[in-house]
Design an enzyme around this catalytic site. Structure first.
Site, PDB file in Angstrom:
ATOM      1  N   GLU A  79      -7.862  64.635 -14.051  1.00  0.00           N
ATOM      2  CA  GLU A  79      -7.626  63.688 -12.967  1.00  0.00           C
ATOM      3  C   GLU A  79      -8.891  62.862 -12.736  1.00  0.00           C
ATOM      4  O   GLU A  79      -9.048  62.239 -11.700  1.00  0.00           O
ATOM      5  CB  GLU A  79      -7.178  64.389 -11.684  1.00  0.00           C
ATOM      6  N   CYS A 111      -4.594  68.926 -10.600  1.00  0.00           N
ATOM      7  CA  CYS A 111      -5.207  70.041 -11.331  1.00  0.00           C
ATOM      8  C   CYS A 111      -4.235  70.756 -12.260  1.00  0.00           C
ATOM      9  O   CYS A 111      -4.599  71.749 -12.896  1.00  0.00           O
ATOM     10  CB  CYS A 111      -5.772  71.059 -10.340  1.00  0.00           C
ATOM     11  N   HIS A 233      -5.447  79.234 -10.107  1.00  0.00           N
ATOM     12  CA  HIS A 233      -6.238  78.016  -9.982  1.00  0.00           C
ATOM     13  C   HIS A 233      -7.282  78.226  -8.895  1.00  0.00           C
ATOM     14  O   HIS A 233      -6.991  78.774  -7.829  1.00  0.00           O
ATOM     15  CB  HIS A 233      -5.318  76.845  -9.629  1.00  0.00           C
TER      16      HIS A 233
END
Length: 390
Positions: A79, A111, A233
């Site tokens: 990103e 993400c 994550h």
């Protein structure tokens, strides 16, 4: 056919900021960052380093001549794109001198992008068993001086070579995805920095986790006790811990809970010293786990939770293959020790240096003494010029 991760590498900038120095400079109690976020350091790149140079370096660590000849797809999840049209994968393809008959693309969903790239890679290898796919998760998390997200910045890249008969991890066919249109984190084309609804984003991360997990468990007839570890994550390590604790509320024995918590702590060791690297954060956690754990065995399954604000979430799993430890580095902490610690003022000058091109579309950064293998040498006539130095 078994398809998965045959090799995995990582690259980060050569500079870092101690999170306690940042806290002191901002008039904040250091424990708010070290205990509240479980963060210790953040990687800081000079202007001569970006997602292209970091991605190329991460891949260079793992690729051999045979790989360069057999790779026929490169996918970069990011990103932090450097161009609205040209994929960073094209620059990386050239820097690595990979054979020319390659599909090179870039994918984006906050993400989450690199997780989608893994699935694309798996399907490609399934249809082309002799092919190798290079998947790179490369990002620079930048929020601005004295911003609310400043303490969670970072930079780095993970590179994964996807093949049949992988030597590290096999991808299982159990993926469950979730999409919901929410504005918890976004960056319009006209803005240098992202807009973040911090509390709302945390809520979305956690709710997407439990919602997707329930669906995953129901669809695949699996529960937490079927996994030897869980990787999540990691925008910052404490959020991953909150997520794991939610899953641990399930009916699972205390010994299994302690084991999952221990392995979670192994999975955050690298991220604590790098910071948030967006698309790469999940895979940096996976790398940290398998390189620092000595109790996992071939056949053990690892559950992974990927989350991209906006939002797309996915839960999937991988299985460790026999002999996987023979294909991992055990000296990666040496890389951390070789970095240069910088002051807060040096960080502000380095990380937030003006990169506006002049009226001719040029940017001269020749004053940056960067001895990295790959660098952004300059911008000339609006063109990014990369260089391999050795």
């Amino acid at each position: 056919m078994k398809i998965g991760i045959d090799k995995i590498g990582f690259a980060m900038p050569k500079y870092y900021l101690d999170i306690r120095d940042l806290a002191t400079a901002r008039g904040i109690e250091p424990d708010k960052f070290t205990k509240g976020l479980l963060q210790l350091e953040m990687s800081i790149p000079p202007v001569s380093q970006d997602i292209v140079t970091l991605g190329a370096e991460a891949a260079f660590e793992i690729l051999e001549k045979d790989d360069l000849e057999k790779i026929d797809m490169i996918i970069v999840g990011t990103e932090s794109g450097v161009d609205q049209s040209k994929a960073s994968a094209v620059f990386i393809h050239n820097l690595l001198e990979i054979q020319p008959f390659v599909r090179s693309i870039e994918v984006k969903e906050a993400c989450y992008g690199a997780t989608a790239a893994l699935d694309f890679a798996k399907n490609h290898v399934m249809n082309n068993p002799e092919s190798k796919v290079l998947v790179i998760a490369s990002d620079i998390a930048k929020y601005g001086v004295k911003s609310s997200g400043e303490s969670t910045q970072g930079a780095g890249s993970c590179a994964m070579l996807i093949t049949h008969n992988p030597r590290i991890l096999e991808l299982n066919n159990d993926n469950v995805c979730l999409t919901r249109d929410v504005m918890d984190f976004w960056r319009p084309n006209y803005s240098q920095y992202a807009f973040v609804e911090g509390k709302f984003s945390t809520e979305q991360y956690l709710d997407c986790l439990t919602t997707t997990w329930d669906r995953y468990s129901e669809k695949n007839k699996l529960n937490l006790s079927d996994f030897s570890a869980v990787c999540l994550h990691l925008p910052y390590p404490k959020l991953g811990l909150k997520g794991l604790n939610l899953l641990l509320e399930q009916d699972i024995n205390e010994n299994a809970k302690e084991e999952l918590l221990t392995r979670f702590n192994e999975s955050i060791l690298y991220s604590q010293r790098v910071g948030n690297i967006y698309t790469g954060s999940l895979f940096l956690g996976l790398l940290s786990l398998i390189e620092n754990n000595d109790t996992l065995n071939a056949g053990d399954k690892i559950a992974l939770y990927s989350y991209g604000s906006g939002a797309v979430a996915e839960i999937f799993s991988m299985t460790l293959v026999p002999g996987y430890r023979n294909h991992l580095r055990k000296s990666r902490f040496d890389d951390f020790e070789k970095r240069t610690r910088i002051s807060v003022s040096e960080y502000e000058n380095m990380f937030f240096r003006d990169t506006t091109v002049d009226k001719n579309g040029d940017l001269n950064i020749s004053d940056i003494n960067d001895n990295s293998r790959f660098i952004l040498e300059k911008i000339e006539n609006h063109k990014r010029i990369y260089k391999k130095q050795f």
